[in-house]
Design an enzyme around this catalytic site. Structure first.
Site, PDB file in Angstrom:
ATOM      1  N   HIS A  72      40.385  39.094  34.233  1.00  0.00           N
ATOM      2  CA  HIS A  72      39.757  40.339  33.771  1.00  0.00           C
ATOM      3  C   HIS A  72      39.293  41.206  34.930  1.00  0.00           C
ATOM      4  O   HIS A  72      39.214  40.781  36.079  1.00  0.00           O
ATOM      5  CB  HIS A  72      38.588  40.031  32.828  1.00  0.00           C
ATOM      6  N   CYS A  88      35.876  32.480  34.887  1.00  0.00           N
ATOM      7  CA  CYS A  88      37.043  33.359  34.735  1.00  0.00           C
ATOM      8  C   CYS A  88      37.452  33.914  36.094  1.00  0.00           C
ATOM      9  O   CYS A  88      36.688  33.855  37.057  1.00  0.00           O
ATOM     10  CB  CYS A  88      36.724  34.507  33.789  1.00  0.00           C
TER      11      CYS A  88
END
Length: 527
Positions: A430, A449
């Site tokens: 992301h 992440c």
């Protein structure tokens, strides 16, 4: 007649009665027959084979009608030579009983039938173990790491071995079963390179202060010795305490090889890297070789490959690197997991739901101090019925009874885009609302992440297969601030992996072992 009807009814009842389903038998793949030559061969007592508790070994000798197979000197010599030089591939010769095997070989002509059979079995057992280790590693990553998503590698060692045996091509087996990936080859080269370095006896470098150009510091004597040892500095040096221009350029070269900021400033990170011994670096290379044997032997046609300790993402298409991106990965406490998967969806203007770990460790303590904490971050609280809960009505004693969702926008924790891929860890690639961090040297900063630099360009690259994704289309979607998802039609594998050593152009390259995996893995290998 009544009896006849009765018999017919009975027959119909019996015929319609369902039988208990029988389990499908497990069919073992039959090993091809082994072609034996006319050298000395003897019968093998199957009880000896049984002591090894190896079904593979048992099936191998069934294929030879329980006769010895290694009567050919050339074949035995090849196997022995492979096991003896297995250290050149990062393995340990004594794991394959090389000393014991060589003793048997030295008196091959005088072995009785039982000893000859024992020798034959040991050759087979240890060569098959060696081939298994080369193909999929000595250790099982699933037993070492519970949070790694790697597909199990299966290997029919008997089929491979018997085929090579029958075709007199044992020499091709070892080459063919090893990983075909470039990094694996670079690691083998790194092991070869480091073995050319002599033993070193340089004192540990101790310096509490940063050292900059033209400084005078007694630590510079050992620093220069290390730079000369690793060939980052060439020629003769007077080994003075002065940080001169020649040493400055050598330090920058060293820093670049180790993924450090190549600014010539000798700080804590540079000192730490300089203090690694040859033996420590060799162990690191061997640990990385083992890790690469766990990964798929061949990579997909198109793929994303992330090296977690290198903070890098490469997009590779048809063996050509088409994009390179800096990334941010998880901290040592919230590690980015090792994953093999495939890309599925691009989501623009994502919302962000606060995960349990961040809720417990970050959000709840902050909310107890300041009830407006989530409001300032544009995060809405929802109860189990989907109703909005005001921060004032939030029950701090039952924080898990709510869902916390951050609205789309440039300040969203996920930024303007995320890329989803199947995994068991709820992680993804992301954007970020902290876009100034990609210039930092140490980028182990996320909650697991992977944050990607310039993500919208990356999204356009993977979506724009047919020219339907011009930049202005993405700009329009972003401006609307509405969450929209798009399937990635081109097939991309995702390899989110971990390696801290390799080589390039005959130079050794290393990265900081940010999750402290290397030394422990090496210790496990040598247990």
């Amino acid at each position: 007649m009544k009896k006849l009807y009765f018999l017919i009814v009975i027959c119909i009842f019996i015929g319609c009665k369902k039988e208990d389903p029988k389990p499908t038998p497990i069919v073992k793949k039959k090993v091809p027959a082994i072609i034996l030559t006319d050298e000395r061969k003897v019968e093998i007592d199957t009880a000896i084979i049984g002591t090894f508790k190896s079904e593979t070994l048992k099936q191998f000798y069934i294929a030879s009608e329980n006769k010895t197979v290694w009567g050919n000197l050339k074949k035995r010599t090849f196997v022995l030579s492979q096991l003896e030089k297995s250290d050149e591939l990062g393995l340990e010769p004594e794991d394959y009983k090389i000393s014991q095997l060589k003793k048997f070989e030295s008196k091959i002509g005088s072995l009785n039938d039982r000893d000859l059979a024992t020798y034959d079995i040991l050759l087979t057992y240890n060569f098959e173990k060696y081939l298994n280790h080369l193909y999929k590693g000595k250790l099982d990553p699933k037993k070492l790491y519970t949070n790694w998503d790697l597909n199990e590698k299966t290997f029919d060692v008997n089929s491979v071995l018997v085929k090579g045996f029958n075709n007199n091509k044992l020499d091709s087996i070892v080459e063919n079963i090893q990983p075909k990936t470039q990094t694996y080859k670079e690691l083998l080269k790194a092991l070869e390179i480091i073995n050319t370095f002599p033993d070193e006896n340089i004192s540990t470098i101790e310096s509490a202060d940063k050292i900059v150009l033209n400084d005078t510091n007694p630590a510079l004597i050992n620093i220069k010795k290390r730079l000369l040892y690793w060939n980052d500095m060439t020629g003769k040096d007077s080994l003075t305490k002065i940080y001169d221009k020649k040493t400055f350029e050598s330090v920058k070269k060293f820093q670049e090889r180790h993924g450090l900021a190549a600014d010539g400033v000798i700080g804590v990170g540079t000192i730490r890297a300089l203090n690694y011994s040859k033996e420590s670096r060799k162990k690191q290379i061997i640990a990385n070789l083992e890790r690469w044997r766990w990964y798929p032997s061949e990579l997909a046609e198109n793929y994303f490959i992330i090296n977690i300790p290198d903070y890098s993402l490469n997009v590779v298409e048809n063996q050509d690197t088409t994009l390179v991106r800096n990334v941010v990965v998880g901290t040592s406490k919230r590690r980015t997991p090792i994953i093999t998967s495939y890309l599925k969806t691009v989501v623009f203007n994502p919302t962000w739901t606060v995960p349990p770990t961040i809720l417990k460790e970050d959000v709840v303590p902050a909310m107890k101090k300041n009830r407006n904490y989530l409001t300032k971050k544009n995060i809405t609280i929802y109860d189990t019925s989907g109703n909005v809960v005001s921060p004032v009505a939030w029950n701090e004693n039952k924080p898990n009874n709510y869902r916390y969702v951050q609205s789309p926008g440039s300040d969203n924790s996920l930024g303007l885009m995320k890329i989803l891929f199947p995994n068991h860890h709820s992680v993804y690639l992301h954007d970020t609302n902290h876009r100034n961090v990609f210039g930092r040297n140490n980028r182990s900063m996320s909650s697991g992440c992977v944050r990607v630099e310039n993500p919208l360009e990356l999204a356009q690259h993977i979506l724009d297969v047919d020219g339907n994704w011009p930049q202005d289309r993405i700009d329009t979607i972003i401006a609307r601030k509405i969450t929209m998802s798009f399937k990635i039609t081109k097939k991309y594998a995702l390899y989110q992996w971990y390696w801290t050593a390799w080589s390039k152009k005959n130079q050794l390259l290393f990265r900081a072992d940010i999750y402290d995996l290397d030394s422990d893995l090496y210790a496990q290998l040598r247990n």
